[in-house]
Scaffold this motif. Structure first.
Motif, PDB file in Angstrom:
ATOM      1  N   VAL A 194     -49.389  13.895 -13.287  1.00  0.00           N
ATOM      2  CA  VAL A 194     -49.127  12.463 -13.319  1.00  0.00           C
ATOM      3  C   VAL A 194     -47.662  12.199 -13.001  1.00  0.00           C
ATOM      4  CG1 VAL A 194     -49.091  10.396 -14.774  1.00  0.00           C
ATOM      5  CG2 VAL A 194     -50.960  12.041 -14.991  1.00  0.00           C
ATOM      6  N   GLN A 195     -46.770  12.955 -13.664  1.00  0.00           N
ATOM      7  CA  GLN A 195     -45.346  12.678 -13.507  1.00  0.00           C
ATOM      8  C   GLN A 195     -44.522  13.895 -13.928  1.00  0.00           C
ATOM      9  OE1 GLN A 195     -43.565   9.864 -16.334  1.00  0.00           O
ATOM     10  NE2 GLN A 195     -42.823   8.720 -14.556  1.00  0.00           N
ATOM     11  N   LEU A 196     -43.407  14.102 -13.239  1.00  0.00           N
ATOM     12  CA  LEU A 196     -42.440  15.140 -13.587  1.00  0.00           C
ATOM     13  C   LEU A 196     -41.071  14.476 -13.616  1.00  0.00           C
ATOM     14  CD1 LEU A 196     -41.595  18.139 -13.983  1.00  0.00           C
ATOM     15  CD2 LEU A 196     -41.452  18.291 -11.504  1.00  0.00           C
ATOM     16  N   ILE A 197     -40.413  14.523 -14.763  1.00  0.00           N
ATOM     17  CA  ILE A 197     -39.087  13.924 -14.906  1.00  0.00           C
ATOM     18  C   ILE A 197     -38.087  15.033 -15.191  1.00  0.00           C
ATOM     19  CG2 ILE A 197     -37.636  12.328 -16.212  1.00  0.00           C
ATOM     20  CD1 ILE A 197     -40.176  10.746 -16.885  1.00  0.00           C
TER      21      ILE A 197
ATOM     22  N   ALA B 293     -23.302   8.610 -16.751  1.00  0.00           N
ATOM     23  CA  ALA B 293     -24.711   8.294 -16.982  1.00  0.00           C
ATOM     24  C   ALA B 293     -25.576   9.499 -16.608  1.00  0.00           C
ATOM     25  CB  ALA B 293     -25.112   7.080 -16.153  1.00  0.00           C
ATOM     26  N   PRO B 294     -26.676   9.692 -17.303  1.00  0.00           N
ATOM     27  CA  PRO B 294     -27.526  10.841 -16.985  1.00  0.00           C
ATOM     28  C   PRO B 294     -28.116  10.724 -15.577  1.00  0.00           C
ATOM     29  CG  PRO B 294     -28.614   9.392 -18.542  1.00  0.00           C
ATOM     30  CD  PRO B 294     -27.230   8.876 -18.371  1.00  0.00           C
ATOM     31  N   MET B 295     -28.305  11.878 -14.961  1.00  0.00           N
ATOM     32  CA  MET B 295     -28.974  11.923 -13.659  1.00  0.00           C
ATOM     33  C   MET B 295     -30.449  12.156 -13.929  1.00  0.00           C
ATOM     34  SD  MET B 295     -26.157  14.157 -11.502  1.00  0.00           S
ATOM     35  CE  MET B 295     -27.439  14.926 -10.597  1.00  0.00           C
ATOM     36  N   ILE B 296     -31.297  11.254 -13.441  1.00  0.00           N
ATOM     37  CA  ILE B 296     -32.729  11.349 -13.694  1.00  0.00           C
ATOM     38  C   ILE B 296     -33.461  11.375 -12.366  1.00  0.00           C
ATOM     39  CG2 ILE B 296     -34.726  10.228 -14.729  1.00  0.00           C
ATOM     40  CD1 ILE B 296     -32.790   9.042 -16.813  1.00  0.00           C
TER      41      ILE B 296
ATOM     42  N   SER C  28     -18.589  23.944 -21.619  1.00  0.00           N
ATOM     43  CA  SER C  28     -18.758  22.506 -21.893  1.00  0.00           C
ATOM     44  C   SER C  28     -20.066  22.329 -22.652  1.00  0.00           C
ATOM     45  CB  SER C  28     -18.742  21.699 -20.601  1.00  0.00           C
ATOM     46  OG  SER C  28     -19.630  22.259 -19.665  1.00  0.00           O
ATOM     47  N   SER C  29     -19.975  22.327 -23.958  1.00  0.00           N
ATOM     48  CA  SER C  29     -21.144  22.376 -24.834  1.00  0.00           C
ATOM     49  C   SER C  29     -21.998  21.114 -24.806  1.00  0.00           C
ATOM     50  CB  SER C  29     -20.705  22.660 -26.274  1.00  0.00           C
ATOM     51  OG  SER C  29     -19.852  21.614 -26.699  1.00  0.00           O
ATOM     52  N   GLY C  30     -21.541  20.051 -24.182  1.00  0.00           N
ATOM     53  CA  GLY C  30     -22.315  18.814 -24.164  1.00  0.00           C
ATOM     54  C   GLY C  30     -23.282  18.702 -23.012  1.00  0.00           C
ATOM     55  N   ASP C  31     -23.338  19.693 -22.129  1.00  0.00           N
ATOM     56  CA  ASP C  31     -24.247  19.633 -20.990  1.00  0.00           C
ATOM     57  C   ASP C  31     -25.673  19.931 -21.453  1.00  0.00           C
ATOM     58  OD1 ASP C  31     -22.047  19.087 -19.462  1.00  0.00           O
ATOM     59  OD2 ASP C  31     -21.901  21.085 -18.587  1.00  0.00           O
ATOM     60  N   TYR C  32     -26.586  19.134 -20.932  1.00  0.00           N
ATOM     61  CA  TYR C  32     -27.966  19.204 -21.405  1.00  0.00           C
ATOM     62  C   TYR C  32     -28.883  18.773 -20.268  1.00  0.00           C
ATOM     63  CZ  TYR C  32     -32.048  17.628 -24.130  1.00  0.00           C
ATOM     64  OH  TYR C  32     -33.301  17.421 -24.615  1.00  0.00           O
ATOM     65  N   SER C  33     -29.994  19.445 -20.108  1.00  0.00           N
ATOM     66  CA  SER C  33     -31.008  19.020 -19.144  1.00  0.00           C
ATOM     67  C   SER C  33     -32.377  19.115 -19.794  1.00  0.00           C
ATOM     68  CB  SER C  33     -30.954  19.876 -17.874  1.00  0.00           C
ATOM     69  OG  SER C  33     -31.281  21.212 -18.168  1.00  0.00           O
ATOM     70  N   ALA C  34     -33.318  18.404 -19.238  1.00  0.00           N
ATOM     71  CA  ALA C  34     -34.668  18.403 -19.803  1.00  0.00           C
ATOM     72  C   ALA C  34     -35.692  18.164 -18.707  1.00  0.00           C
ATOM     73  CB  ALA C  34     -34.792  17.334 -20.875  1.00  0.00           C
TER      74      ALA C  34
END
Length: 150
Positions: free
Chosen positions: A51-54, A64-67, A137-143
């Motif tokens: 259905v969807q991949l984010i 701002a986050p890259m989405i 840089s400990s604040g980097d996060y992806s999902a």
């Protein structure tokens, strides 16, 4: 003066009422039984439509986050098989990968991806993989969030 005396009540009438109440109780009790839920394995092992991949990425820089949002197309799927293989087709690419899963922890591991199963019903599955950067840089996060349906 004439008095009207009601006819004697038939002794079977109370028995009929009791039988009706008993019958209705059995019907309602049967209708209220809890549906036996299928196991995680039974629900997971299916061919799911994409259905969807984010794909989201946050940075400690405060931007701002890259989405990136990919909407599934007709015919795209993930097919979890009992032999431990995941067959997939999306973005015009076929792939086969080994996978493992945990019924107790609601997790699916495919290659380097470690997905948490957020929702798993007979018709919907949502998997989510958070990834924290191991760099300085400990604040980097992806999902990654994958939404599937049957």
């Amino acid at each position: 003066m004439m008095h009207i005396v009601p006819k004697q009540v038939n002794g079977n009438r109370s028995l009929t009422a009791i039988a009706c109440v008993a019958f209705l109780t059995v019907i309602f009790a049967g209708a209220c039984k809890k549906k036996i839920e299928s196991s995680v394995t039974d629900r997971l092992m299916n061919k799911w439509s994409l259905v969807q991949l984010i794909d989201s990425a946050w940075s400690s820089s405060g931007l701002a986050p890259m989405i990136s949002n990919y909407e599934g197309k007709t015919g795209e799927y993930l097919d979890f098989r009992k032999d431990g293989k995941l067959y997939s087709y999306y973005n015009k690419t076929y792939d086969t990968a080994q996978y493992t899963y945990s019924e107790q922890n609601y997790k699916v591991n495919v290659r380097a991806h470690k997905y948490n199963i957020l929702i798993l019903t007979d018709n919907t599955m949502i998997m989510y993989e958070p990834r924290y950067s191991t760099s300085s840089s400990s604040g980097d996060y992806s999902a990654y969030k994958i939404t599937l349906s049957k």
